[in-house]
Design a protein around this motif. Structure first.
Motif, PDB file in Angstrom:
ATOM      1  N   LEU A 325     -12.743  26.055  34.147  1.00 43.17           N
ATOM      2  CA  LEU A 325     -11.532  26.229  33.405  1.00 43.17           C
ATOM      3  C   LEU A 325     -11.676  27.491  32.562  1.00 43.17           C
ATOM      4  N   ASP A 326     -12.446  27.561  31.663  1.00 43.87           N
ATOM      5  CA  ASP A 326     -12.785  28.645  30.861  1.00 43.87           C
ATOM      6  C   ASP A 326     -12.943  29.886  31.672  1.00 43.87           C
ATOM      7  N   ALA A 327     -13.605  29.964  32.832  1.00 49.87           N
ATOM      8  CA  ALA A 327     -13.858  30.944  33.649  1.00 49.87           C
ATOM      9  C   ALA A 327     -12.649  31.606  33.996  1.00 49.87           C
ATOM     10  N   ILE A 328     -11.737  30.609  34.802  1.00 49.84           N
ATOM     11  CA  ILE A 328     -10.580  31.083  35.200  1.00 49.84           C
ATOM     12  C   ILE A 328      -9.607  31.740  34.164  1.00 49.84           C
ATOM     13  N   LYS A 329      -9.452  31.025  33.089  1.00 52.57           N
ATOM     14  CA  LYS A 329      -8.942  31.621  31.842  1.00 52.57           C
ATOM     15  C   LYS A 329      -9.315  33.005  31.634  1.00 52.57           C
ATOM     16  N   THR A 330     -10.543  33.484  31.473  1.00 51.24           N
ATOM     17  CA  THR A 330     -11.055  34.468  31.165  1.00 51.24           C
ATOM     18  C   THR A 330     -10.744  35.501  32.007  1.00 51.24           C
ATOM     19  N   LEU A 331     -11.281  35.259  33.574  1.00 52.10           N
ATOM     20  CA  LEU A 331     -11.005  36.177  34.457  1.00 52.10           C
ATOM     21  C   LEU A 331      -9.630  36.715  34.668  1.00 52.10           C
ATOM     22  N   SER A 332      -8.545  35.751  34.252  1.00 49.10           N
ATOM     23  CA  SER A 332      -7.156  36.073  34.465  1.00 49.10           C
ATOM     24  C   SER A 332      -6.835  37.030  33.474  1.00 49.10           C
ATOM     25  N   ILE A 333      -7.313  37.284  32.487  1.00 49.82           N
ATOM     26  CA  ILE A 333      -7.171  38.201  31.486  1.00 49.82           C
ATOM     27  C   ILE A 333      -7.962  39.378  31.814  1.00 49.82           C
ATOM     28  N   THR A 334      -9.121  39.095  31.957  1.00 45.91           N
ATOM     29  CA  THR A 334     -10.013  40.256  32.011  1.00 45.91           C
ATOM     30  C   THR A 334     -10.455  41.040  33.407  1.00 45.91           C
ATOM     31  N   PHE A 335     -10.027  40.468  34.228  1.00 45.85           N
ATOM     32  CA  PHE A 335     -10.244  41.221  35.777  1.00 45.85           C
ATOM     33  C   PHE A 335      -9.780  42.725  35.820  1.00 45.85           C
ATOM     34  N   THR A 336      -9.019  43.122  35.114  1.00 47.31           N
ATOM     35  CA  THR A 336      -8.713  44.628  35.349  1.00 47.31           C
ATOM     36  C   THR A 336      -9.804  45.470  34.615  1.00 47.31           C
ATOM     37  N   GLU A 337     -10.815  44.958  33.918  1.00 47.43           N
ATOM     38  CA  GLU A 337     -11.735  45.492  33.163  1.00 47.43           C
ATOM     39  C   GLU A 337     -13.248  45.615  34.112  1.00 47.43           C
ATOM     40  N   TYR A 338     -13.162  45.333  35.343  1.00 46.10           N
ATOM     41  CA  TYR A 338     -14.196  45.720  36.228  1.00 46.10           C
ATOM     42  C   TYR A 338     -13.788  46.878  37.345  1.00 46.10           C
ATOM     43  N   SER A 339     -14.466  47.788  37.210  1.00 49.84           N
ATOM     44  CA  SER A 339     -14.100  48.750  38.072  1.00 49.84           C
ATOM     45  C   SER A 339     -15.098  48.527  39.515  1.00 49.84           C
ATOM     46  N   ILE A 340     -14.239  49.224  40.573  1.00 50.80           N
ATOM     47  CA  ILE A 340     -14.918  49.051  41.832  1.00 50.80           C
ATOM     48  C   ILE A 340     -16.141  49.619  41.888  1.00 50.80           C
ATOM     49  N   GLU A 341     -16.557  50.611  41.124  1.00 52.72           N
ATOM     50  CA  GLU A 341     -17.961  51.253  41.120  1.00 52.72           C
ATOM     51  C   GLU A 341     -19.046  50.289  40.505  1.00 52.72           C
ATOM     52  N   GLN A 342     -18.463  49.813  39.423  1.00 51.06           N
ATOM     53  CA  GLN A 342     -19.240  48.870  38.624  1.00 51.06           C
ATOM     54  C   GLN A 342     -19.575  47.625  39.634  1.00 51.06           C
TER      55      GLN A 342
END
Length: 367
Positions: A325-342
């Motif tokens: 649950l914590d991970a779903i909440k976190t990635l729902s907010i932060t997914f845009t911070e991951y670049s394709i190259e990274q």
């Protein structure tokens, strides 16, 4: 061109295009140097999914053991007469076609190689298997010149069960084709937070009901969250019944089982992927998702812990619904911070198809 006799306990077919699809990939990556001859074990009524230039013999999964043995002996004799000795016998997954591989070693004068993927060595299914299966597996591992495993966890499992010696084992990760291809950058539905899972509905392992429980709590604070599931399987009807009475039912889309080509083309339409498995030996789906440019949530289940990290997602404990649950909440907010190259650069170079091809070609040619 010399040929490799591939004996495949799992192989994709029209009834289940994802069954052993990674085994077909392994074979295709060396077919430019060695002609593949495949013996598989799929339903008689379902056509195998393989390129037209690959010869496939099907022993029919519903046939009796003795029928399969007779059919295999005939195939071996015809191959010996028409094509001579193979460069190698390559068994993909010891059960159920291990007995056929042992028979092949009596007909052909060449080395036996094994690639193992099965989670049963980790989950306890091997320990509960019939005595004859254990005996055949031990004989196979004794005869094999090399046993390839797709992760360190699987290597450790085989050593802990005392099935072979360490010097015979080689870790050869599954190749991720997207690492050497252009990523299809599909348009996302920005009105939603798009979560994806790709797996068969096998509740004992994949734990979709556990994901649903966490997802129901997540949407109370994340109303834009939507979950798409690609897959089918024995527990899908049970899951659908639970979903129909769930407050999350309008936030979930079931697409059914799709061919691998479809899945590879559509990963990038989603914001992140969730895999809540209890047992894995490698876990292709999270690796493919990362290579496609989306972060993942995955469990320490035997495979993902060797490549999922804070550069490409969140690693959690199996069956830990609070962490999920914590991970779903976190990635729902932060997914845009991951670049394709990274994301792509976070995967080991050993996951590339060219690395796999070089490794296997060298092993086939080794005397």
């Amino acid at each position: 061109m010399s040929y490799i006799l591939h004996i495949c306990s799992w192989f994709p077919h029209e009834g289940d295009p994802q069954n052993g699809v990674f085994i077909r990939q392994h074979i295709e990556l060396t077919q430019d140097s060695f002609q593949p001859i495949i013996i598989c074990n799929t339903p008689k009524s379902k056509k195998q999914i393989a390129s037209n230039n690959i010869v496939v013999f099907n022993l029919n999964s519903s046939a009796s053991k003795w029928s399969k043995i007779r059919a295999a002996k005939k195939i071996f004799q015809d191959l010996l007469k028409e094509k001579g000795q193979p460069k190698a016998i390559h068994l993909h997954v010891a059960s159920p076609l291990g007995i056929i591989a042992l028979l092949a070693t009596k007909t052909f004068n060449c080395k036996l190689m094994i690639t193992e993927h099965w989670t049963g060595y980790r989950s306890g299914l091997f320990s509960k298997a019939p005595a004859v299966q254990k005996i055949i597996t031990k004989q196979l591992f004794k005869k094999a010149s090399i046993i390839m495993v797709v992760s360190k966890s699987l290597k450790d499992d085989l050593l802990n069960l005392q099935l072979t010696k360490e010097e015979k084992l080689l870790i050869t990760p599954n190749p991720i084709s997207l690492l050497e291809e252009n990523i299809p950058l599909n348009t996302k539905d920005s009105s939603k937070i798009n979560m994806l899972s790709v797996a068969d509905f096998n509740e004992q392992n994949k734990n979709f009901i556990g994901i649903l429980s966490a997802f129901e709590k997540a949407i109370t604070t994340l109303p834009k969250l939507h979950w798409t599931i690609i897959g089918d399987g024995p527990d899908k009807i049970t899951f659908e019944k639970i979903l129909n009475s769930s407050p999350a039912k309008n936030h979930v889309t079931l697409l059914g089982r799709k061919p691998q080509a479809y899945v590879l083309q559509h990963y990038s339409e989603y914001d992140f992927l969730v895999s809540f498995s209890r047992f894995e030996t490698f876990a292709m789906v999270p690796a493919e998702a990362i290579a496609s440019g989306i972060p993942v949530i995955a469990t320490k289940s035997g495979g993902p812990e060797h490549y999922v990290n804070n550069k490409n997602g969140i690693l959690i404990e199996s069956d830990n619904s609070e962490q999920l649950l914590d991970a779903i909440k976190t990635l729902s907010i932060t997914f845009t911070e991951y670049s394709i190259e990274q994301l792509r650069n976070s995967l080991p170079s050993a996951f590339s198809p060219s690395h796999f091809t070089k490794t296997l070609t060298k092993l086939y040619n080794k005397e």
